[in-house]
Write a protein that holds these residues in place. Structure first.
Motif, mmCIF file in Angstrom:
data_model
loop_
_atom_site.group_PDB
_atom_site.id
_atom_site.type_symbol
_atom_site.label_atom_id
_atom_site.label_comp_id
_atom_site.label_asym_id
_atom_site.label_seq_id
_atom_site.Cartn_x
_atom_site.Cartn_y
_atom_site.Cartn_z
ATOM 1 N N ARG A 1 -56.598 0.131 48.656
ATOM 2 C CA ARG A 1 -55.836 0.459 49.866
ATOM 3 C C ARG A 1 -55.681 -0.762 50.761
ATOM 4 N NH1 ARG A 1 -61.001 1.717 50.269
ATOM 5 N NH2 ARG A 1 -62.156 1.444 52.222
ATOM 6 N N ASP A 2 -54.524 -0.820 51.439
ATOM 7 C CA ASP A 2 -54.214 -1.862 52.417
ATOM 8 C C ASP A 2 -54.195 -3.268 51.829
ATOM 9 O OD1 ASP A 2 -54.074 0.100 54.434
ATOM 10 O OD2 ASP A 2 -56.237 -0.027 54.781
ATOM 11 N N GLN A 3 -54.059 -3.383 50.515
ATOM 12 C CA GLN A 3 -53.970 -4.674 49.850
ATOM 13 C C GLN A 3 -52.543 -4.902 49.356
ATOM 14 O OE1 GLN A 3 -57.066 -5.223 46.849
ATOM 15 N NE2 GLN A 3 -58.461 -3.879 47.977
ATOM 16 N N PRO A 4 -52.168 -6.148 49.068
ATOM 17 C CA PRO A 4 -50.833 -6.406 48.503
ATOM 18 C C PRO A 4 -50.763 -5.909 47.065
ATOM 19 C CG PRO A 4 -52.101 -8.445 48.663
ATOM 20 C CD PRO A 4 -52.899 -7.390 49.369
ATOM 21 N N LEU A 5 -49.887 -4.935 46.815
ATOM 22 C CA LEU A 5 -49.812 -4.268 45.529
ATOM 23 C C LEU A 5 -48.450 -4.486 44.874
ATOM 24 C CD1 LEU A 5 -51.412 -0.843 46.577
ATOM 25 C CD2 LEU A 5 -52.578 -2.899 45.718
ATOM 26 N N ALA A 6 -48.441 -4.364 43.548
ATOM 27 C CA ALA A 6 -47.194 -4.447 42.800
ATOM 28 C C ALA A 6 -47.059 -3.225 41.913
ATOM 29 C CB ALA A 6 -47.168 -5.709 41.944
ATOM 30 N N VAL A 7 -45.810 -2.874 41.635
ATOM 31 C CA VAL A 7 -45.500 -1.837 40.651
ATOM 32 C C VAL A 7 -44.509 -2.444 39.671
ATOM 33 C CG1 VAL A 7 -44.505 0.434 40.242
ATOM 34 C CG2 VAL A 7 -45.885 0.035 42.293
ATOM 35 N N LEU A 8 -44.837 -2.373 38.370
ATOM 36 C CA LEU A 8 -43.952 -2.904 37.345
ATOM 37 C C LEU A 8 -43.162 -1.772 36.715
ATOM 38 C CD1 LEU A 8 -46.292 -5.411 35.438
ATOM 39 C CD2 LEU A 8 -44.923 -5.793 37.503
ATOM 40 N N GLY A 9 -41.846 -1.906 36.705
ATOM 41 C CA GLY A 9 -41.009 -0.930 36.036
ATOM 42 C C GLY A 9 -41.166 -1.032 34.535
ATOM 43 N N GLY A 10 -40.838 0.048 33.839
ATOM 44 C CA GLY A 10 -40.983 0.040 32.391
ATOM 45 C C GLY A 10 -40.126 1.089 31.729
ATOM 46 N N ALA A 11 -40.420 1.328 30.466
ATOM 47 C CA ALA A 11 -39.624 2.270 29.676
ATOM 48 C C ALA A 11 -39.719 3.690 30.203
ATOM 49 C CB ALA A 11 -40.071 2.214 28.215
ATOM 50 N N ASN A 12 -40.841 4.014 30.837
ATOM 51 C CA ASN A 12 -41.003 5.334 31.444
ATOM 52 C C ASN A 12 -40.324 5.293 32.815
ATOM 53 O OD1 ASN A 12 -41.808 7.893 32.170
ATOM 54 N ND2 ASN A 12 -43.956 7.592 31.641
ATOM 55 N N ARG A 13 -38.989 5.305 32.806
ATOM 56 C CA ARG A 13 -38.187 4.996 33.985
ATOM 57 C C ARG A 13 -38.485 5.871 35.194
ATOM 58 N NH1 ARG A 13 -33.853 5.570 37.160
ATOM 59 N NH2 ARG A 13 -32.364 3.839 37.329
ATOM 60 N N ALA A 14 -38.370 7.191 35.016
ATOM 61 C CA ALA A 14 -38.554 8.105 36.142
ATOM 62 C C ALA A 14 -39.955 7.954 36.737
ATOM 63 C CB ALA A 14 -38.309 9.540 35.696
ATOM 64 N N LEU B 1 -48.507 0.383 26.881
ATOM 65 C CA LEU B 1 -48.318 -0.466 28.049
ATOM 66 C C LEU B 1 -47.159 -1.445 27.855
ATOM 67 C CD1 LEU B 1 -52.085 -1.315 28.716
ATOM 68 C CD2 LEU B 1 -50.690 0.436 29.828
ATOM 69 N N PRO B 2 -46.580 -1.922 28.969
ATOM 70 C CA PRO B 2 -45.536 -2.948 28.867
ATOM 71 C C PRO B 2 -46.078 -4.191 28.166
ATOM 72 C CG PRO B 2 -45.645 -2.056 31.097
ATOM 73 C CD PRO B 2 -46.840 -1.524 30.375
ATOM 74 N N ALA B 3 -45.257 -4.789 27.315
ATOM 75 C CA ALA B 3 -45.673 -5.979 26.557
ATOM 76 C C ALA B 3 -45.548 -7.226 27.423
ATOM 77 C CB ALA B 3 -44.846 -6.106 25.290
ATOM 78 N N ILE B 4 -46.371 -7.282 28.450
ATOM 79 C CA ILE B 4 -46.380 -8.406 29.391
ATOM 80 C C ILE B 4 -47.755 -9.059 29.324
ATOM 81 C CG2 ILE B 4 -46.203 -9.085 31.826
ATOM 82 C CD1 ILE B 4 -44.443 -6.612 32.241
ATOM 83 N N PRO B 5 -47.838 -10.371 29.103
ATOM 84 C CA PRO B 5 -49.133 -11.034 29.049
ATOM 85 C C PRO B 5 -49.981 -10.729 30.286
ATOM 86 C CG PRO B 5 -47.406 -12.543 28.349
ATOM 87 C CD PRO B 5 -46.715 -11.309 28.863
ATOM 88 N N GLY B 6 -51.218 -10.380 30.049
ATOM 89 C CA GLY B 6 -52.144 -10.095 31.141
ATOM 90 C C GLY B 6 -52.321 -8.625 31.432
ATOM 91 N N VAL B 7 -51.336 -7.797 31.055
ATOM 92 C CA VAL B 7 -51.419 -6.366 31.368
ATOM 93 C C VAL B 7 -52.545 -5.710 30.591
ATOM 94 C CG1 VAL B 7 -50.244 -4.144 31.115
ATOM 95 C CG2 VAL B 7 -49.044 -6.062 32.143
ATOM 96 N N ARG B 8 -52.565 -5.878 29.276
ATOM 97 C CA ARG B 8 -53.607 -5.263 28.463
ATOM 98 C C ARG B 8 -54.988 -5.781 28.836
ATOM 99 N NH1 ARG B 8 -54.476 -0.740 25.993
ATOM 100 N NH2 ARG B 8 -52.365 -0.803 25.121
ATOM 101 N N GLU B 9 -55.078 -7.079 29.118
ATOM 102 C CA GLU B 9 -56.367 -7.688 29.441
ATOM 103 C C GLU B 9 -56.944 -7.147 30.749
ATOM 104 O OE1 GLU B 9 -54.062 -10.307 26.752
ATOM 105 O OE2 GLU B 9 -53.630 -9.177 28.566
ATOM 106 N N GLN B 10 -56.080 -6.810 31.674
ATOM 107 C CA GLN B 10 -56.528 -6.326 32.987
ATOM 108 C C GLN B 10 -56.465 -4.806 33.107
ATOM 109 O OE1 GLN B 10 -57.536 -7.759 36.277
ATOM 110 N NE2 GLN B 10 -58.376 -9.126 34.718
ATOM 111 N N TRP B 11 -56.130 -4.114 32.017
ATOM 112 C CA TRP B 11 -55.992 -2.662 32.045
ATOM 113 C C TRP B 11 -57.316 -2.013 32.474
ATOM 114 C CZ3 TRP B 11 -52.780 0.936 32.773
ATOM 115 C CH2 TRP B 11 -52.936 2.231 32.260
ATOM 116 N N GLY B 12 -57.236 -1.166 33.512
ATOM 117 C CA GLY B 12 -58.424 -0.501 34.023
ATOM 118 C C GLY B 12 -59.183 -1.316 35.044
ATOM 119 N N LYS B 13 -58.744 -2.540 35.285
ATOM 120 C CA LYS B 13 -59.388 -3.412 36.279
ATOM 121 C C LYS B 13 -58.380 -3.721 37.383
ATOM 122 C CE LYS B 13 -62.182 -5.470 32.582
ATOM 123 N NZ LYS B 13 -61.513 -4.738 31.476
#
Length: 303
Positions: free
Chosen positions: A139-152, A113-125
């Motif tokens: 669905r229909d909620q405000p969502l985010a996508v974080l870019g990372g090393a797996n570019r494509a 996973l990206p080394a960003i605080p909070g990512v590992r703690e919330q993984w799967g939640k």
């Protein structure tokens, strides 16, 4: 006891293989380390007849079915597979050695996973990666996508997640988007926020948003990330299985490796495999393994 098959890994791929082989009246032992990839997820989805089950419930049902047909289940971590006169010798971390005529490796993969605080703690939640598995639930909620090393994967994921919500923000992070990629994202109505991501904000145990380097928090209820997928294939490579140009152990359509008598199934050789695909891969490998053993049986009877 000398077995027909040792199955390494007790996830859906391993249990899928063990079920078919046990029903084929083969002597089967499953060795499982007890650390399934998806245990962080609250529920599983997309598995016909088991949609919404927890990972533990899914594995419990599968294990019960496999044991019903006489297969054995051992707890432990396998550290070595060696070729032997009788087929293979499989050694566990505790020093136990189990021999078998053939082996199915279903050890899965690691999500880096990206080394960003909070990512590992919330993984799967609140932090997810597969919209087919969890998109409907946010669905229909405000969502985010974080870019990372797996570019494509990350750029594709941003466009894909938009299918479940019309409010998607993409944080490219270290990804330098091309002009064409920006046009495609804009065509999907996806907002792009440049710059570093400081952390994933969690309040009262729930994901609240994404904080960027400036301190601004963009409120989101779920975040999708694109991990780098690292197959747990050390046992296969140590045994000398051929590795393909993609860096993965090479297998045919049934999961057969370059080492006669050794098959691999599920995420260890197929990173996009969802649970139901992994179970199917295990079943497909089992049929091929049984045919391999059948030919041995015939040749033994002829000699």
């Amino acid at each position: 006891m000398h077995h027909d098959v040792v199955v390494i890994g007790g996830g859906t791929a391993g249990l899928g293989a063990a079920l078919v082989l046990a029903r084929s009246r083969r002597r089967v032992v499953v060795i499982d380390s007890g650390a399934p990839r998806n245990m962080a997820a609250e529920t599983t989805h997309g598995f016909l007849t088991r949609d919404g089950a927890t990972p533990a419930e899914l594995l419990a049902v599968g294990t019960t079915e496999v044991l019903r047909y006489g297969a054995q289940l051992l707890s432990g971590r396998v550290v070595d597979i060696a070729e032997a006169d009788t087929g293979f010798a499989v050694e566990t971390e505790a020093g136990q050695v189990i021999t078998a005529r053939s082996v199915v490796v279903a050890t899965g993969l690691r999500d880096e996973l990206p080394a960003i605080p909070g990512v590992r703690e919330q993984w799967g939640k609140g932090v997810l990666h597969c919209p087919y598995c969890h998109g409907y639930e946010v669905r229909d909620q405000p969502l985010a996508v974080l870019g990372g090393a797996n570019r494509a994967f990350s750029v594709h994921q941003a466009s894909l997640v938009r299918q479940w919500s019309d409010d998607v923000t993409f944080f490219p992070r270290e990804i330098d988007l091309s002009g064409d990629e920006r046009r495609r994202l804009a065509a999907r109505g996806i907002r792009v926020v440049e710059g570093d991501v400081a952390r994933v904000v969690v309040r009262d145990g729930h994901l609240h948003g994404v904080e960027i380097a400036s301190g601004q928090v963009i409120t989101r209820t779920a975040v999708f990330v694109g991990p780098c997928f690292s197959p747990r294939d050390e046992l296969l490579t140590q045994l000398g299985c051929t590795v393909g140009e993609d860096g993965r152990v090479a297998v045919d359509a049934t999961g057969r490796t370059s080492v006669p008598g050794v098959w691999a199934a599920g995420n260890v050789v197929d990173s996009p495999a969802q649970l139901i695909h992994a179970a199917a891969a295990g079943s497909r490998a089992a049929v091929a393994v049984n045919h391999y053993l059948l030919e041995q049986d015939i040749q033994s009877s002829l000699s």
